[in-house]
Design a protein around this motif. Structure first.
Motif, PDB file in Angstrom:
ATOM      1  N   VAL A  10      10.516  44.926  -8.304  1.00  0.00           N
ATOM      2  CA  VAL A  10      10.569  45.709  -6.272  1.00  0.00           C
ATOM      3  C   VAL A  10      11.563  45.058  -5.344  1.00  0.00           C
ATOM      4  O   VAL A  10      10.749  44.982  -4.581  1.00  0.00           O
ATOM      5  CB  VAL A  10       9.324  44.438  -6.483  1.00  0.00           C
ATOM      6  N   THR A  11      12.877  44.773  -5.765  1.00  0.00           N
ATOM      7  CA  THR A  11      13.631  44.895  -4.978  1.00  0.00           C
ATOM      8  C   THR A  11      13.983  45.930  -3.938  1.00  0.00           C
ATOM      9  O   THR A  11      13.500  47.279  -4.625  1.00  0.00           O
ATOM     10  CB  THR A  11      15.176  45.164  -5.359  1.00  0.00           C
ATOM     11  N   GLY A  12      13.142  45.531  -2.732  1.00  0.00           N
ATOM     12  CA  GLY A  12      13.829  46.155  -1.569  1.00  0.00           C
ATOM     13  C   GLY A  12      11.994  47.143  -1.248  1.00  0.00           C
ATOM     14  O   GLY A  12      11.381  48.303  -0.718  1.00  0.00           O
ATOM     15  N   ARG A  13      10.961  47.087  -2.372  1.00  0.00           N
ATOM     16  CA  ARG A  13       9.698  48.039  -2.300  1.00  0.00           C
ATOM     17  C   ARG A  13       8.299  47.566  -1.579  1.00  0.00           C
ATOM     18  O   ARG A  13       8.444  46.009  -1.831  1.00  0.00           O
ATOM     19  CB  ARG A  13       9.397  48.291  -4.350  1.00  0.00           C
ATOM     20  N   PRO A  14       7.687  47.500  -0.987  1.00  0.00           N
ATOM     21  CA  PRO A  14       6.929  46.965  -0.094  1.00  0.00           C
ATOM     22  C   PRO A  14       5.669  46.282  -1.349  1.00  0.00           C
ATOM     23  O   PRO A  14       4.873  47.428  -2.129  1.00  0.00           O
ATOM     24  CB  PRO A  14       5.740  48.483   0.068  1.00  0.00           C
ATOM     25  N   VAL A  15       4.877  45.412  -1.272  1.00  0.00           N
ATOM     26  CA  VAL A  15       4.130  44.644  -2.121  1.00  0.00           C
ATOM     27  C   VAL A  15       3.002  44.495  -1.132  1.00  0.00           C
ATOM     28  O   VAL A  15       3.908  43.482   0.296  1.00  0.00           O
ATOM     29  CB  VAL A  15       4.565  43.983  -2.959  1.00  0.00           C
ATOM     30  N   ASP A  25       1.232  30.640   0.797  1.00  0.00           N
ATOM     31  CA  ASP A  25       3.110  30.196   1.193  1.00  0.00           C
ATOM     32  C   ASP A  25       3.387  30.616  -0.667  1.00  0.00           C
ATOM     33  O   ASP A  25       4.571  31.346  -0.175  1.00  0.00           O
ATOM     34  CB  ASP A  25       3.184  29.235   1.334  1.00  0.00           C
ATOM     35  N   ALA A  26       3.026  29.874  -1.206  1.00  0.00           N
ATOM     36  CA  ALA A  26       3.484  30.325  -3.149  1.00  0.00           C
ATOM     37  C   ALA A  26       4.166  31.819  -3.071  1.00  0.00           C
ATOM     38  O   ALA A  26       4.646  32.493  -3.868  1.00  0.00           O
ATOM     39  CB  ALA A  26       2.488  29.730  -4.077  1.00  0.00           C
ATOM     40  N   LYS A  27       3.037  32.722  -3.180  1.00  0.00           N
ATOM     41  CA  LYS A  27       3.428  33.608  -4.000  1.00  0.00           C
ATOM     42  C   LYS A  27       4.152  34.626  -2.780  1.00  0.00           C
ATOM     43  O   LYS A  27       4.542  35.703  -3.394  1.00  0.00           O
ATOM     44  CB  LYS A  27       1.751  34.782  -3.651  1.00  0.00           C
ATOM     45  N   ARG A  28       3.918  34.672  -1.400  1.00  0.00           N
ATOM     46  CA  ARG A  28       4.988  34.990  -1.062  1.00  0.00           C
ATOM     47  C   ARG A  28       6.704  34.480  -0.978  1.00  0.00           C
ATOM     48  O   ARG A  28       7.852  34.673  -0.947  1.00  0.00           O
ATOM     49  CB  ARG A  28       5.074  34.144   1.337  1.00  0.00           C
ATOM     50  N   ARG A  29       6.989  33.260  -1.111  1.00  0.00           N
ATOM     51  CA  ARG A  29       7.922  32.758  -1.623  1.00  0.00           C
ATOM     52  C   ARG A  29       8.329  33.182  -3.037  1.00  0.00           C
ATOM     53  O   ARG A  29       9.483  33.613  -3.172  1.00  0.00           O
ATOM     54  CB  ARG A  29       8.019  31.048  -2.705  1.00  0.00           C
ATOM     55  N   ALA A  34      11.415  37.633  -6.329  1.00  0.00           N
ATOM     56  CA  ALA A  34      11.667  38.937  -6.212  1.00  0.00           C
ATOM     57  C   ALA A  34      12.366  40.048  -5.456  1.00  0.00           C
ATOM     58  O   ALA A  34      12.525  41.686  -6.591  1.00  0.00           O
ATOM     59  CB  ALA A  34      10.278  39.268  -7.293  1.00  0.00           C
ATOM     60  N   GLY A  35      13.133  39.682  -4.474  1.00  0.00           N
ATOM     61  CA  GLY A  35      13.358  41.271  -3.374  1.00  0.00           C
ATOM     62  C   GLY A  35      12.517  42.039  -2.767  1.00  0.00           C
ATOM     63  O   GLY A  35      13.154  42.755  -2.180  1.00  0.00           O
ATOM     64  N   ALA A  36      10.934  41.629  -2.711  1.00  0.00           N
ATOM     65  CA  ALA A  36       9.581  42.426  -2.611  1.00  0.00           C
ATOM     66  C   ALA A  36       9.816  42.678  -1.218  1.00  0.00           C
ATOM     67  O   ALA A  36      10.481  42.088  -0.294  1.00  0.00           O
ATOM     68  CB  ALA A  36       8.826  42.646  -2.763  1.00  0.00           C
TER      69      ALA A  36
END
Length: 252
Positions: A10-15, A25-29, A34-36
């Motif tokens: 997911v690096t650089g990809r929109p999620v 907050d946990a999911k954001r971290r 992962a670079g999303a």
């Protein structure tokens, strides 16, 4: 299996991430590690989403757009689940329970964290960097795989559970002996239940190139073998087994 384990790049990809609070907050971290590129529900390019507050209406809207959704603490609404992760970059170990118990996944992660050396990732990188030397040392794919299996086995020169394994890769390549042409190991199974496999049998199933087996050996036991191992039903052990490591499995 109730789900297919995958690792998403997911690096650089929109999620999409929706919701507020500790769960969000946990999911954001996690996504940031992962670079999303974290976006809102309105983003038209995103193909996966995490609904951290488990809002069913949000899940329905996103699913209607063909987006794969994780809904926190609502496994029945999830297209995918997020595992507990042991991170030894580039080695990742993901532990999932199909949403049944995040607490169990966490407990297993903590056990594995304590077992696995901090430099496990360095071993993976060392093996990656040595690909050319490994191919030159063992030109045939089967010999190469068997040599790596032997090196990584418990007590082997690059045993992944030892801290010095990464530094030992060059010496392992230089000193490893030649590979035997073929070997047949008989295994008499105690039970048709895969949970009753001995540690030795489970290890050999994970290493074998060919699995010769009697007709009454159940598929659930054969599933413990490598996916690319050849399965051959037979009435008796072969007189001339295939090259590499072969097993003869029988019940009784």
């Amino acid at each position: 299996m109730r789900s297919l384990p995958v690792f998403l790049m997911v690096t650089g990809r929109p999620v999409i991430l929706t919701g507020q609070g500790d769960a969000a907050d946990a999911k954001r971290r996690l996504l940031e590690r992962a670079g999303a590129r974290i976006v809102g529900e309105e983003d038209g390019d995103a193909r996966i989403a995490i609904v951290s507050d488990g809002d069913a209406a949000t899940v329905a809207r996103l699913r209607a757009r063909g987006i794969l959704v994780n809904a926190t603490d609502m496994p029945d609404l999830c297209d995918f689940t997020l595992p507990a992760i042991v991170d030894r970059d580039p080695v990742l170990i993901a532990i999932g329970t199909a949403g049944a118990s995040a607490g169990l996944a966490k407990a297993l992660r903590q056990r594995l964290e304590a077992m696995l050396p901090a430099r496990l990732g360095a071993l993976a990188q060392a093996l990656y960097d040595a690909r050319g030397a490994i191919r030159a040392r063992w030109p045939q794919a089967g010999d190469r795989r068997r040599a790596i299996d032997a090196g990584l086995q418990p007590g082997g020169p690059i045993d992944p559970l030892t801290e010095g394994a990464a530094d030992a890769v060059p010496a392992w390549i230089d000193r490893a002996g030649g590979m035997a042409g073929s070997q047949l190991v008989p295994i008499r199974l105690l039970s048709p239940d895969p949970e009753e496999l001995t540690l030795r049998a489970a290890r050999l199933l994970g290493e074998a190139d060919s699995i010769y087996h009697a007709a009454d050996v159940p598929a659930v036991l054969l599933d413990r073998a490598r996916a690319d191992a050849v399965r051959i039903m037979a009435d008796a052990p072969p007189e001339k087994p295939a090259a590499g490591l072969s097993l003869w499995l029988s019940l009784g």
